[in-house]
Design a protein around this motif. Sequence first.
Motif, short mmCIF file in Angstrom:
data_model
loop_
_atom_site.label_atom_id
_atom_site.label_comp_id
_atom_site.label_asym_id
_atom_site.label_seq_id
_atom_site.Cartn_x
_atom_site.Cartn_y
_atom_site.Cartn_z
N ALA A 243 0.83 -1.20 0.00
CA ALA A 243 0.00 0.00 0.00
C ALA A 243 0.86 1.25 0.00
N ASP A 251 -4.40 7.48 0.63
CA ASP A 251 -5.08 6.19 0.49
C ASP A 251 -4.38 5.09 1.27
N TYR A 255 -6.05 2.62 3.94
CA TYR A 255 -5.87 1.17 3.92
C TYR A 255 -5.38 0.67 5.28
N VAL A 327 -13.12 5.25 4.32
CA VAL A 327 -12.97 3.80 4.27
C VAL A 327 -14.16 3.09 4.92
N VAL A 380 -7.67 1.51 -3.05
CA VAL A 380 -7.87 0.74 -1.82
C VAL A 380 -8.70 -0.50 -2.10
N VAL A 384 -7.32 -4.46 -1.68
CA VAL A 384 -7.94 -5.37 -0.72
C VAL A 384 -8.69 -6.48 -1.45
#
Length: 420
Positions: A243, A251, A255, A327, A380, A384
């Motif tokens: 990341a 971002d 994360y 998020v 993100v 993921v």
Amino acid sequence: MRRVTAPRSVRSRRSFDGSAVAVATSVMNVATYGFTIIAARVIGPSEYGAFAACLSFLLVVQVGALGLQATAARRIALDRGHVAAIEKAILRLTAKVSLVVGLVMLALVPVINRLLNLDDLLTATIVALTVVPLTLAGGQAGVLQGERRWRALAVFYLAGGIPRLVVGTSLILWRPDATTALLGVGIGFLFPVAVGAWFLRHRRTPELVPAEHSARAMLLESVLNAQVLLAFFALSSADIVMARHVLTEHDAGLYAAGLIMTKVMLFLPQFIVVIAFPDMATPENRKRALRHSLLAVAGLGLAFVLAARVLSGLAMVFVGGDEFGEVEDLLWVFAVLGTVLAMLQLQVYAVLARQGRRTVLLVWAALATVVALGLRTDSVIGLVGVVVAVDAVLLVVLTLASLRIARTTPPPPVTSQLPT
């Protein structure tokens, strides 16, 4: 002849003792997490960065202690006729390994200082010394786990969390810096070692140690166990490193906040792994223990995934607050990732329980795949999504392999004796 099962009172006592381990591990994780949050607020961002780097280093070094724990628990659970001999041999081996690792770490203090960018040899020295009680605790926990002494193990885990919170918080309130925070962690590790020594003080006189339980054999097994666990920890931590490379700083921060939910889901069902491992080491109980444990972890994970979806606003309080609000809609995805990792962790310990050698190659292959695909993402949700997909495929493959191996295990001999 029909196999006689344990009386209801025995099963109830075991259930109560297992619940004690569940409560103890939960308290330990909450206390550990609580001290981390307090440290972040008290010592400030710059000092906390150094402190977090030291904790990450200790997490990697911890695979040695976990390797010893798995070796002790597996051998004692599998060979009930030589418990005293295995206990004596593993504790002696643990003491020697702790001393050697401590000396090596002290020799590497300048390297640790440079690697973690500490600019403080004292802090690096504390990191090196902390490895000694950390390793000692691993062997002790393995003996208690293998002997299924759940109440003693529950106290052991409580001693691993509460003193760190109390002592560590007191120290950083007195002197708020990374060195003092790490000193609190090191002192905290002394408490479970003291508790383990107390519970293991009365030892039966062992017979001659069989050749299969020699120090060399157990050391080799512990090293192999540590390698498997290192592969899993690398797999579960690679995404946060990526990341920092593929996402913007903003971002990457989002994360990292989402991963707090993932880590909660990973460590929440830790007690299930602890309780199930001795049964997974015995061929006659392996399939049942694995199946029930997977269902328990999956059920717990599903409940929290739904909670993260429906109560995402409340979950944000624990993730970081309004500053990380972007998020919030993805928290349930991070909860899914944590659930998959928790089930993977159970499968990894199933591999250790049966001493699978080739299965670890699948974990390393999954890590390589995550890195190769993850470095191509730029969001993100993209990163993921890749991690969840690869981990889920690995989970399915390991589950099918474990069930196939368990199915081909010879049935246990018929016995009329009650379980001990």
